[in-house]
Design an enzyme around this catalytic site. Structure first.
Site, PDB file in Angstrom:
ATOM      1  N   ILE A  20       0.846  -1.204   0.000  1.00  0.00           N
ATOM      2  CA  ILE A  20       0.000   0.000   0.000  1.00  0.00           C
ATOM      3  C   ILE A  20       0.881   1.254   0.000  1.00  0.00           C
ATOM      4  O   ILE A  20       0.576   2.243  -0.668  1.00  0.00           O
ATOM      5  CB  ILE A  20      -0.963  -0.007   1.222  1.00  0.00           C
ATOM      6  CG1 ILE A  20      -1.899  -1.211   1.160  1.00  0.00           C
ATOM      7  CG2 ILE A  20      -1.756   1.304   1.322  1.00  0.00           C
ATOM      8  CD1 ILE A  20      -2.757  -1.306  -0.091  1.00  0.00           C
ATOM      9  N   LYS A 224      15.086  10.863  16.416  1.00  0.00           N
ATOM     10  CA  LYS A 224      15.813   9.675  16.886  1.00  0.00           C
ATOM     11  C   LYS A 224      16.120   8.728  15.717  1.00  0.00           C
ATOM     12  O   LYS A 224      17.248   8.258  15.553  1.00  0.00           O
ATOM     13  CB  LYS A 224      14.958   8.971  17.949  1.00  0.00           C
ATOM     14  CG  LYS A 224      15.444   7.625  18.400  1.00  0.00           C
ATOM     15  CD  LYS A 224      15.884   7.642  19.854  1.00  0.00           C
ATOM     16  CE  LYS A 224      16.592   6.367  20.256  1.00  0.00           C
ATOM     17  NZ  LYS A 224      15.730   5.475  20.997  1.00  0.00           N
ATOM     18  N   GLY A 368     -14.119 -19.783  -8.415  1.00  0.00           N
ATOM     19  CA  GLY A 368     -13.658 -20.921  -7.635  1.00  0.00           C
ATOM     20  C   GLY A 368     -13.386 -22.115  -8.525  1.00  0.00           C
ATOM     21  O   GLY A 368     -13.682 -22.099  -9.725  1.00  0.00           O
ATOM     22  N   CYS A 395     -17.743 -15.782 -12.681  1.00  0.00           N
ATOM     23  CA  CYS A 395     -17.036 -16.934 -13.235  1.00  0.00           C
ATOM     24  C   CYS A 395     -17.688 -18.255 -12.780  1.00  0.00           C
ATOM     25  O   CYS A 395     -18.726 -18.622 -13.316  1.00  0.00           O
ATOM     26  CB  CYS A 395     -15.553 -16.858 -12.900  1.00  0.00           C
ATOM     27  SG  CYS A 395     -14.560 -17.741 -14.110  1.00  0.00           S
ATOM     28  N   GLY A 397     -19.403 -18.595 -10.311  1.00  0.00           N
ATOM     29  CA  GLY A 397     -20.714 -18.115  -9.864  1.00  0.00           C
ATOM     30  C   GLY A 397     -21.716 -18.034 -11.006  1.00  0.00           C
ATOM     31  O   GLY A 397     -22.920 -18.220 -10.811  1.00  0.00           O
ATOM     32  N   HIS A 526     -13.969 -11.793 -14.747  1.00  0.00           N
ATOM     33  CA  HIS A 526     -13.725 -11.317 -13.378  1.00  0.00           C
ATOM     34  C   HIS A 526     -13.783  -9.784 -13.366  1.00  0.00           C
ATOM     35  O   HIS A 526     -12.744  -9.124 -13.428  1.00  0.00           O
ATOM     36  CB  HIS A 526     -12.354 -11.798 -12.895  1.00  0.00           C
ATOM     37  CG  HIS A 526     -12.337 -13.247 -12.571  1.00  0.00           C
ATOM     38  ND1 HIS A 526     -12.729 -13.741 -11.350  1.00  0.00           N
ATOM     39  CD2 HIS A 526     -12.003 -14.314 -13.322  1.00  0.00           C
ATOM     40  CE1 HIS A 526     -12.630 -15.057 -11.360  1.00  0.00           C
ATOM     41  NE2 HIS A 526     -12.184 -15.431 -12.545  1.00  0.00           N
ATOM     42  N   GLU A 528     -14.157  -7.819 -11.076  1.00  0.00           N
ATOM     43  CA  GLU A 528     -13.497  -7.200  -9.913  1.00  0.00           C
ATOM     44  C   GLU A 528     -12.091  -6.696 -10.253  1.00  0.00           C
ATOM     45  O   GLU A 528     -11.604  -5.760  -9.633  1.00  0.00           O
ATOM     46  CB  GLU A 528     -13.449  -8.186  -8.736  1.00  0.00           C
ATOM     47  CG  GLU A 528     -12.535  -9.398  -8.900  1.00  0.00           C
ATOM     48  CD  GLU A 528     -13.198 -10.607  -9.553  1.00  0.00           C
ATOM     49  OE1 GLU A 528     -14.166 -10.413 -10.312  1.00  0.00           O
ATOM     50  OE2 GLU A 528     -12.753 -11.744  -9.333  1.00  0.00           O
TER      51      GLU A 528
HETATM   52  N1  GLN Z   1     -13.567 -23.496 -12.304  1.00  0.00           N
HETATM   53  C1  GLN Z   1     -14.180 -22.761 -13.354  1.00  0.00           C
HETATM   54  C2  GLN Z   1     -13.414 -22.872 -14.668  1.00  0.00           C
HETATM   55  O1  GLN Z   1     -12.273 -23.221 -14.685  1.00  0.00           O
HETATM   56  C3  GLN Z   1     -14.351 -21.315 -12.956  1.00  0.00           C
HETATM   57  C4  GLN Z   1     -13.062 -20.604 -12.767  1.00  0.00           C
HETATM   58  C5  GLN Z   1     -13.203 -19.328 -11.978  1.00  0.00           C
HETATM   59  O2  GLN Z   1     -14.157 -19.144 -11.264  1.00  0.00           O
HETATM   60  N2  GLN Z   1     -12.216 -18.467 -12.078  1.00  0.00           N
HETATM   61  O3  GLN Z   1     -13.961 -22.592 -15.717  1.00  0.00           O
END
Ligand code: GLN
Length: 550
Positions: A20, A224, A368, A395, A397, A526, A528
């Protein structure tokens, strides 16, 4: 103009905000009208961060060109408000691999290959390459780890050699920690003194010390440190704990670090151009919004898989998602809180969902991999879809939202992703054609569909309204995709594929019509990673608006 270099090195201990501090210094120098470039040198032997479990190393941040890196690169892009090239990230593994590959192909012409000079020079080449590629006036290199680590010694050697050659063009900043032990009740500078002495052993001496501490440094303490560490008093910068990381540039600016650094680099304190002054003004506004007394606060449930080491790790694994939510909330001038939900608890007892969504106004399922926790996630998506609770699927999700829809709305039995069940009856999410060979060969490092890809948006869709554009670019990291054989069926039952790759073959975004659900959107990308403090991301804005009932 030749680039100047600032090496940022950590003293005493890690985790005190070196990244940071580096990002904040970068922002300040940029808003003073200089072209700034931020580089990270990570001591790991992993060639990139892509193969590391997020619970080990925090989030994997994907760069524009597709390199999988450390979460610090995300902070750099967010603070500098610019895309950063992948030459700006290096690991020891990457450096050694280049040297060894070169040796194997006779690149050293029969010489004995050694850490010094060969590894050191490869590092120097990379520092310089990053400066050249970005045409930067000032290149700030953050060296991972702390002074005295065995692992980062070569990165220090490279800095030393560069300073020896061009002493006027290279400065060293040490980010150190001054503890105030409870029993003593006094801020102690001794650990910092020892760290500087150890740095001297590398032939390096700090031009600046950024002193991290619980409370601000008083004049006596600055004096100091100045005397004991042999650094001018005005170059000892106080960096006390603060509420938000985004306050750091504002705080640093009060200590006039920008002016002092420019002086140390023999650079003029020039008048910033319109763009740089606007960036600073926008930053101040953003920080003001962060601290605004919020009349309304929304709670977002985040159902994640990476719970092995507790909530803290989880936050690290999804850092960019959390920040993206904060930016969208700051823009809408509302508060946002995140509730972490372990999907395994839902698998044990689905009734938990009722309680969760008594408190929470929306759901995010972030990216994930693999099987664990997926059943709980599917139950959660079903719950928010049926109960009209705003949903953003990122993704995995998005993929899981498609699986849930195919199962519960289309009524298909045996729906899955081939990531979980290779032989399932309905492979609604399937491996991408281009990825099949990688799986067979077990070529898992840096081989996913990575980095920036263009996506066409359907006019009249929710995402088109949010992005206000026919085409967008987002960063990606996946191996699996929606199986096109199911698209017609899914569409006939109301799922809209509102974002597609340019050739129309890859389903990039899904949504449900506004009259069916207030906000149900999924993206294969993604978002984000492209959300920035002063320009929050349209999809996160959409989720916040959905929760606000807009
Ligand atoms: N596991 C999933 C894929 O490989 C989604 C990847 C992720 O969420 N970045 O397509």
């Amino acid at each position: 103009m030749k680039s100047k270099y600032i090496f940022v090195i950590g003293g005493v201990m890690s985790g005190v905000g070196k990244g940071i501090a580096t990002s904040s210094l970068g922002l300040i120098l940029k808003t003073k009208g200089y072209k700034v470039n931020l580089v990270k040198a990570d001591p790991y032997l992993n060639v990139d961060a892509g193969t590391m479990n997020p619970t080990e190393h925090g989030e994997v941040f994907v760069m524009k060109e597709g390199l999988e890196t450390d979460q610090d690169m995300g902070n750099y892009e967010r603070f500098l408000h610019q895309d950063i090239h992948q030459v700006n990230y290096m690991t020891s593994g990457m450096v050694y691999k280049t040297v060894i590959d070169k040796e194997r192909s006779l690149g050293y012409k029969g010489k004995c290959v050694e850490a010094i000079p060969h590894v050191r020079d490869e590092i120097i080449n990379r520092y310089k390459e990053a400066a050249k590629e970005n045409k930067s006036d000032i290149t700030i290199v953050e060296i991972g780890g702390t002074i005295g680590d065995f692992q980062n010694a070569m990165f220090m050697e490279a800095a030393k050699t560069m300073k020896l050659k061009d002493p006027k063009d290279v400065i060293v900043v040490v980010v150190s920690y001054l503890p105030t032990p409870g029993a003593i009740g006094e801020m102690k500078s001794k650990p910092t003194q020892s760290a500087i002495r150890e740095l001297n052993g590398y032939g390096l001496h700090p031009d600046f010390i950024i002193a991290r501490s619980e409370v601000a440094l008083d004049d006596k303490r600055k004096e100091k440190i100045s005397i004991s560490c042999n650094v001018p008093k005005e170059n000892v910068i106080s960096a006390p704990d603060i509420k938000s990381i985004y306050d750091v540039p504002i705080n640093f600016n009060k200590d006039k670090i920008g002016e002092a650094v420019l002086k140390a680099l023999s650079l003029k304190n020039k008048k910033p151009d319109a763009e740089s002054s606007k960036l600073w003004g926008d930053w101040e506004n953003f920080v003001k919004n962060v601290h605004l007394n919020k009349t309304k606060t929304f709670r977002v449930a985040m159902i994640g898989k990476y719970f092995d080491s507790g909530d803290f790790t989880l936050m690290d694994s999804y850092l960019s998602v959390m920040e993206a939510l904060k930016f969208a909330a700051a823009k809408a001038k509302v508060g946002v809180e995140i509730e972490w939900v372990d999907s395994k608890t839902i698998e044990k007892d689905q009734n938990i969902l009722k309680d969760v969504f008594k408190r929470c106004h929306g759901l995010i399922v972030p990216g994930g991999f693999g099987t664990t926790g997926v059943d709980g996630i599917l139950k959660s998506i079903e719950y928010v879809r049926k109960n009209k609770i705003p949903y953003l699927g990122i993704c995995y999700g998005m993929q899981l939202a498609v699986i849930e829809y195919a199962t519960n709305v289309l009524g298909l039995k045996g729906v899955n992703t081939t990531e979980i069940d290779k032989d399932c009856k309905h492979k609604v999410i399937d491996i991408m054609e281009s990825q099949k060979e990688n799986l067979v060969k077990l070529a898992m490092g840096g081989s996913m569909r990575l980095g920036s890809y263009r996506c066409k948006l359907a006019r009249g869709s929710i995402v088109h309204d949010l992005y206000k554009s026919d085409e967008v670019i987002e960063r990606h990291r996946h191996r699996y995709e929606v199986n096109n054989d199911y698209v017609d069926q899914l569409e006939s039952k109301g799922m809209i594929f509102s974002g597609k790759s340019i050739d129309g073959k890859l389903m990039e975004m899904i949504e449900l019509k506004k009259d069916k659900h207030p906000f149900f959107v999924g993206t294969q990308s993604h978002p984000e990673f492209l959300s920035r403090p002063t320009t929050s991301h349209p999809l996160f804005d959409g989720l916040i608006k959905g929760m606000m009932g807009k």
